[in-house]
Design a protein around this motif. Structure first.
Motif, PDB file in Angstrom:
ATOM      1  N   VAL A 172       0.853  -1.171   0.000  1.00  0.00           N
ATOM      2  CA  VAL A 172       0.000   0.000   0.000  1.00  0.00           C
ATOM      3  C   VAL A 172       0.900   1.236   0.000  1.00  0.00           C
ATOM      4  O   VAL A 172       1.350   1.694   1.024  1.00  0.00           O
ATOM      5  N   THR A 173       1.160   1.721  -1.197  1.00  0.00           N
ATOM      6  CA  THR A 173       1.929   2.963  -1.281  1.00  0.00           C
ATOM      7  C   THR A 173       0.951   4.132  -1.248  1.00  0.00           C
ATOM      8  O   THR A 173      -0.250   3.972  -1.364  1.00  0.00           O
ATOM      9  N   ARG A 174       1.500   5.307  -1.112  1.00  0.00           N
ATOM     10  CA  ARG A 174       0.670   6.504  -1.070  1.00  0.00           C
ATOM     11  C   ARG A 174      -0.098   6.700  -2.374  1.00  0.00           C
ATOM     12  O   ARG A 174      -1.274   7.017  -2.390  1.00  0.00           O
ATOM     13  N   LYS A 175       0.647   6.456  -3.467  1.00  0.00           N
ATOM     14  CA  LYS A 175       0.043   6.630  -4.779  1.00  0.00           C
ATOM     15  C   LYS A 175      -1.139   5.680  -4.967  1.00  0.00           C
ATOM     16  O   LYS A 175      -2.194   6.053  -5.445  1.00  0.00           O
ATOM     17  N   ARG A 176      -0.913   4.426  -4.533  1.00  0.00           N
ATOM     18  CA  ARG A 176      -1.973   3.440  -4.728  1.00  0.00           C
ATOM     19  C   ARG A 176      -3.185   3.747  -3.869  1.00  0.00           C
ATOM     20  O   ARG A 176      -4.324   3.571  -4.292  1.00  0.00           O
ATOM     21  N   ARG A 177      -2.900   4.237  -2.642  1.00  0.00           N
ATOM     22  CA  ARG A 177      -4.025   4.555  -1.774  1.00  0.00           C
ATOM     23  C   ARG A 177      -4.839   5.687  -2.386  1.00  0.00           C
ATOM     24  O   ARG A 177      -6.054   5.678  -2.383  1.00  0.00           O
ATOM     25  N   GLU A 178      -4.091   6.675  -2.935  1.00  0.00           N
ATOM     26  CA  GLU A 178      -4.774   7.807  -3.561  1.00  0.00           C
ATOM     27  C   GLU A 178      -5.645   7.334  -4.719  1.00  0.00           C
ATOM     28  O   GLU A 178      -6.809   7.739  -4.851  1.00  0.00           O
ATOM     29  N   ALA A 179      -5.065   6.439  -5.540  1.00  0.00           N
ATOM     30  CA  ALA A 179      -5.821   5.929  -6.689  1.00  0.00           C
ATOM     31  C   ALA A 179      -7.070   5.205  -6.206  1.00  0.00           C
ATOM     32  O   ALA A 179      -8.158   5.377  -6.759  1.00  0.00           O
ATOM     33  N   PHE A 180      -6.911   4.419  -5.133  1.00  0.00           N
ATOM     34  CA  PHE A 180      -8.052   3.682  -4.599  1.00  0.00           C
ATOM     35  C   PHE A 180      -9.159   4.642  -4.173  1.00  0.00           C
ATOM     36  O   PHE A 180     -10.316   4.484  -4.543  1.00  0.00           O
ATOM     37  N   TYR A 181      -8.762   5.689  -3.408  1.00  0.00           N
ATOM     38  CA  TYR A 181      -9.789   6.629  -2.948  1.00  0.00           C
ATOM     39  C   TYR A 181     -10.431   7.361  -4.124  1.00  0.00           C
ATOM     40  O   TYR A 181     -11.635   7.588  -4.142  1.00  0.00           O
ATOM     41  N   GLY A 182      -9.605   7.759  -5.098  1.00  0.00           N
ATOM     42  CA  GLY A 182     -10.147   8.455  -6.269  1.00  0.00           C
ATOM     43  C   GLY A 182     -11.178   7.612  -6.977  1.00  0.00           C
ATOM     44  O   GLY A 182     -12.283   8.080  -7.280  1.00  0.00           O
ATOM     45  N   ILE A 183     -10.850   6.337  -7.194  1.00  0.00           N
ATOM     46  CA  ILE A 183     -11.788   5.470  -7.896  1.00  0.00           C
ATOM     47  C   ILE A 183     -13.039   5.252  -7.064  1.00  0.00           C
ATOM     48  O   ILE A 183     -14.149   5.223  -7.586  1.00  0.00           O
ATOM     49  N   MET A 184     -12.854   5.168  -5.731  1.00  0.00           N
ATOM     50  CA  MET A 184     -14.033   5.008  -4.878  1.00  0.00           C
ATOM     51  C   MET A 184     -14.952   6.222  -4.983  1.00  0.00           C
ATOM     52  O   MET A 184     -16.168   6.091  -5.023  1.00  0.00           O
ATOM     53  N   GLY A 202     -17.300  14.983  -8.670  1.00  0.00           N
ATOM     54  CA  GLY A 202     -16.406  16.081  -9.016  1.00  0.00           C
ATOM     55  C   GLY A 202     -15.194  16.120  -8.103  1.00  0.00           C
ATOM     56  O   GLY A 202     -14.068  16.360  -8.560  1.00  0.00           O
ATOM     57  N   TYR A 203     -15.405  15.832  -6.818  1.00  0.00           N
ATOM     58  CA  TYR A 203     -14.289  15.791  -5.872  1.00  0.00           C
ATOM     59  C   TYR A 203     -13.318  14.678  -6.247  1.00  0.00           C
ATOM     60  O   TYR A 203     -12.103  14.876  -6.235  1.00  0.00           O
ATOM     61  N   GLY A 204     -13.861  13.528  -6.598  1.00  0.00           N
ATOM     62  CA  GLY A 204     -13.010  12.413  -6.999  1.00  0.00           C
ATOM     63  C   GLY A 204     -12.144  12.760  -8.196  1.00  0.00           C
ATOM     64  O   GLY A 204     -10.951  12.449  -8.215  1.00  0.00           O
ATOM     65  N   PHE A 205     -12.744  13.439  -9.178  1.00  0.00           N
ATOM     66  CA  PHE A 205     -11.972  13.802 -10.362  1.00  0.00           C
ATOM     67  C   PHE A 205     -10.954  14.898 -10.059  1.00  0.00           C
ATOM     68  O   PHE A 205      -9.868  14.935 -10.633  1.00  0.00           O
ATOM     69  N   ALA A 206     -11.307  15.793  -9.147  1.00  0.00           N
ATOM     70  CA  ALA A 206     -10.446  16.957  -8.944  1.00  0.00           C
ATOM     71  C   ALA A 206      -9.260  16.662  -8.051  1.00  0.00           C
ATOM     72  O   ALA A 206      -8.173  17.199  -8.262  1.00  0.00           O
ATOM     73  N   LYS A 207      -9.415  15.796  -7.048  1.00  0.00           N
ATOM     74  CA  LYS A 207      -8.402  15.723  -5.998  1.00  0.00           C
ATOM     75  C   LYS A 207      -7.526  14.487  -6.034  1.00  0.00           C
ATOM     76  O   LYS A 207      -6.560  14.400  -5.301  1.00  0.00           O
ATOM     77  N   PHE A 208      -7.862  13.498  -6.811  1.00  0.00           N
ATOM     78  CA  PHE A 208      -7.081  12.264  -6.783  1.00  0.00           C
ATOM     79  C   PHE A 208      -6.505  11.965  -8.158  1.00  0.00           C
ATOM     80  O   PHE A 208      -7.062  12.350  -9.172  1.00  0.00           O
ATOM     81  N   ARG A 209      -5.346  11.292  -8.114  1.00  0.00           N
ATOM     82  CA  ARG A 209      -4.790  10.819  -9.378  1.00  0.00           C
ATOM     83  C   ARG A 209      -4.939   9.314  -9.436  1.00  0.00           C
ATOM     84  O   ARG A 209      -4.602   8.613  -8.475  1.00  0.00           O
ATOM     85  N   PHE A 210      -5.466   8.821 -10.524  1.00  0.00           N
ATOM     86  CA  PHE A 210      -5.604   7.372 -10.655  1.00  0.00           C
ATOM     87  C   PHE A 210      -5.480   7.004 -12.123  1.00  0.00           C
ATOM     88  O   PHE A 210      -5.654   7.857 -12.994  1.00  0.00           O
TER      89      PHE A 210
END
Lengths: 351, 310
Positions: free
Chosen positions: A61-73, B113-121
């Motif tokens: 669980v890297t920072r980047k992966r956690r961020e990606a997980f939250y973004g997708i959620m 919108g928050y998901g798109f704006a604040k996270f990189r995936f």
């Protein structure tokens, strides 16, 4: 009295004892088991910073992966909705448009593959094809008109004028009123054309001297001038926002160098809001296309879908409706693309 | 002496007419106000027309001498329109339906919108472009399949068939709302979120405690827009939810319902334009009231929230 109370207390004691026993022996054990399963399952396991999936896939669980997980959620809602309500229906309607499809209560949708026949029928149709023609004509004339008009109004409102709020309120009014039935009724009552324009000699001249394929759209636009200008509501806001982002000191510098307001408009204002023109073109085309006129293309598509029956000579069912919608959509995209191409070509020349 | 005076007069009048650099002179102002007034006449004409004509009697409608000022105010028109549109019950019904849909679309687009704006995936850009593309896609393309889906789920002819797409970010013009929130959340400095994260706040807590309170103006804008647009949406609503749920849909069926309410032969059987226009006025009146109350938010916050999508 005392006895009664005692018996009640005894009963309650027994009752709660049973509940307590049930909790300690069944529920808490169950929770323990669930916890054990969750911690020692083969699906997902977590030790410190490593997640183990299916007992062999180890993920740090890297920072980047956690961020990606939250973004997708966070956008999960949209992804699910997009798959269910947009992507699947899109492909399904594309599939239907190559089929003869009707709905029957017993079996659901019945489809038979007929290739491009639906599309051919769209182009053969006596009632649809002229509608597509007028649609294209209307778009080609109306869209530049609305763009110019909304830039003009945005520039006007952006001036230091009195009663700014009231002017803005007026020019944004169409967004509120533009509901289909209300507009149609106003149209019926000739309230959407400016009275002086309607019986002016210009229209008579145009309809007498140009061919009907050119005269009809022009005439339609002149008589429903107001209806068209009403689409300027949101483009005005877009341009206004763009205008307010221009730094005032640029204007000052230009006017010190002796630039007239005319020069300033062409050399400063227009280039800086140029990127917004394509945004508003998209907006205008979409909002004009999605306005449902009675006996317009969209209305016909709906009728074909709702009334369509296998033995009908007039209504061709779901497949035909889907084909109409797809042709309409493609036309819309082509019109948008042409406008944006023209805009970007001009921009390259200027450089 | 005389020559000098003339010159001064000339320069003064010139200053008066054209100002120091043209834009503050009276000519420029005259041109601007003339243009503004004539354009606003175009915009106000239908509303004025509707208001005035809705009060007219049949004689006034026919009489070419009467254009703007009716000879007598006919409140009967409004009474009849009220009856036909089944007000005030239908206002409550429409508002409650539109509120449900617009609140759900506002909340869901804030989250997205928050998901798109604040996270990189991964695939973020592709998904974002797809999201924007849904704005262009007419709902008529997807209507056939959507109707079948709703029919299979048993949602057809219920309000859920509009609410569910709204919850999942696929409502009417949902792409615009998501874009507005996206633009706004982009402007919030990331440092703020990071410091909260260092303090041990979870992502959900950051969203609810920091992002949402900051985004209240955007919430208002999106809510107002979605309210108006869902109120005005008739095609999809009539298709999925059914015939006469909202006021605009009732207006569409005005003629038919008028005939059943006032059958031919009874008093007031002939439907005239004034009554139709009274019905129109009643349909957009709630929106007009809302607009004039919230006018400041509608117009002023637009440039702050960025509907422009740069």
């Amino acid at each position: 009295m005392k006895n009664i109370l005692k018996s009640i207390a005894q009963f309650l004691n027994k009752f709660f004892e049973k509940i307590g026993n049930f909790y300690t022996h069944k529920v808490s054990k169950g929770i323990d088991k669930a916890k054990f399963i969750l911690e020692h399952n083969f699906l997902i396991r977590r030790e410190g910073l490593t997640l183990t999936l299916f007992s062999f896939l180890k993920i740090n669980v890297t920072r980047k992966r956690r961020e990606a997980f939250y973004g997708i959620m966070f956008i999960m809602l949209w992804i699910i909705g997009f798959l269910i309500f947009t992507l699947y229906p899109m492909f399904y309607s594309l599939y239907l448009s190559f089929n003869e499809a009707y709905y029957s209560l017993e079996t659901g949708v019945e489809t038979t593959f007929i290739g491009f026949t639906n599309y051919l029928n769209v182009f053969r149709s006596q009632s649809l094809l002229p509608l597509f023609g007028t649609y294209i004509g209307k778009m080609i004339i109306a869209v530049p008109l609305i763009v110019v008009f909304s830039i003009l109004i945005a520039v006007l409102i952006n001036n230091p004028i009195k009663l700014k709020g009231i002017w803005r309120t007026i020019f944004f009014l169409p967004v509120i009123i533009s509901t289909g039935p209300v507009i149609n009724e106003l149209n019926n009552q000739n309230a959407t054309s400016i009275p002086a324009l309607e019986d002016s000699s210009v229209i008579v001249y145009i309809s007498e001297n140009l061919g009907p394929w050119l005269a009809n759209p022009i005439e339609a636009i002149l008589t429903s001038m107001l209806l068209i200008l009403w689409y300027a509501g949101i483009p005005i806001l877009i341009f206004l926002a763009g205008l307010q982002k221009i730094d005032g000191s640029i204007y000052e510098a230009a006017s010190i160098d002796g630039a007239s307001p005319w020069d300033r408009f062409w050399k400063i204002t227009l280039p800086s809001i140029k990127p917004l023109i394509s945004v508003s073109v998209i907006y205008i085309v979409v909002s004009m296309s999605l306005f449902v006129e009675p006996e317009g293309i969209l209305d016909l598509a709906r009728l074909h879908m709702l009334i369509g029956a296998p033995d009908s000579n007039f209504w061709f069912g779901y497949g035909y409706a889907a084909a109409i919608a797809w042709v309409y959509f493609l036309l819309m995209v082509i019109i948008m693309g042409v406008f944006i191409l023209i805009l970007s070509a001009r921009r390259k020349e200027n450089r | 002496m005389k020559k000098l005076d003339y010159r001064r007069l000339k320069s003064r009048s010139r200053h008066f007419l054209f100002g120091m650099n043209f834009t503050d002179g009276i000519v420029y102002k005259f041109v601007i106000y003339t243009l503004l007034i004539s354009f606003s006449y175009i915009y106000l004409y239908p509303v004025l027309f509707m208001t005035v004509n809705s009060f007219m009697s049949v004689d006034d409608l026919i009489n070419p001498g009467v254009k703007w000022i009716p000879s007598s105010l006919q409140f009967v028109n409004y009474g009849r329109a009220l009856q036909v549109l089944e007000l005030p019950g239908s206002i409550v019904g429409t508002t409650s339906y539109v509120l449900k849909v617009s609140i759900s679309v506002t909340i869901s687009s804030a989250i997205i919108g928050y998901g798109f704006a604040k996270f990189r995936f991964p695939l973020k850009n592709l998904l974002f472009v797809l999201m924007l593309a849904t704005f262009i896609l007419p709902s008529q393309v997807t209507m056939v399949a959507n109707m079948l889906i709703f029919r299979n789920l048993g949602l057809m002819s219920t309000q859920k068939s509009m609410i569910y797409p709204a919850i999942f970010g696929q409502g009417v013009n949902a792409a615009i709302y998501i874009l507005i929130f996206y633009q706004f959340f982009k402007t919030i400095p990331g440092v703020l979120m990071e410091s909260a994260e260092v303090d041990g706040a979870s992502q959900i807590k950051i969203f609810t405690r920091i992002a949402i309170p900051l985004a209240i103006p955007s919430f208002l804008i999106v809510f107002l827009f979605s309210f108006v647009w869902y109120w005005n949406e008739t095609f999809i609503t009539s298709l999925y939810v059914g015939g006469r749920i909202t006021l605009p849909l009732k207006l569409q069926a005005f003629r038919a319902s008028y005939e059943t309410l006032f059958p031919p032969g009874t008093a007031g059987a002939e439907l005239n334009e004034a009554i139709m226009l009274a019905g129109n006025m009643l349909t957009i009146l709630p929106l007009l009231v809302l607009y004039f109350i919230a006018q400041r938010f509608f117009v002023e916050s637009i440039d702050r929230t960025g509907i422009t999508g740069e």
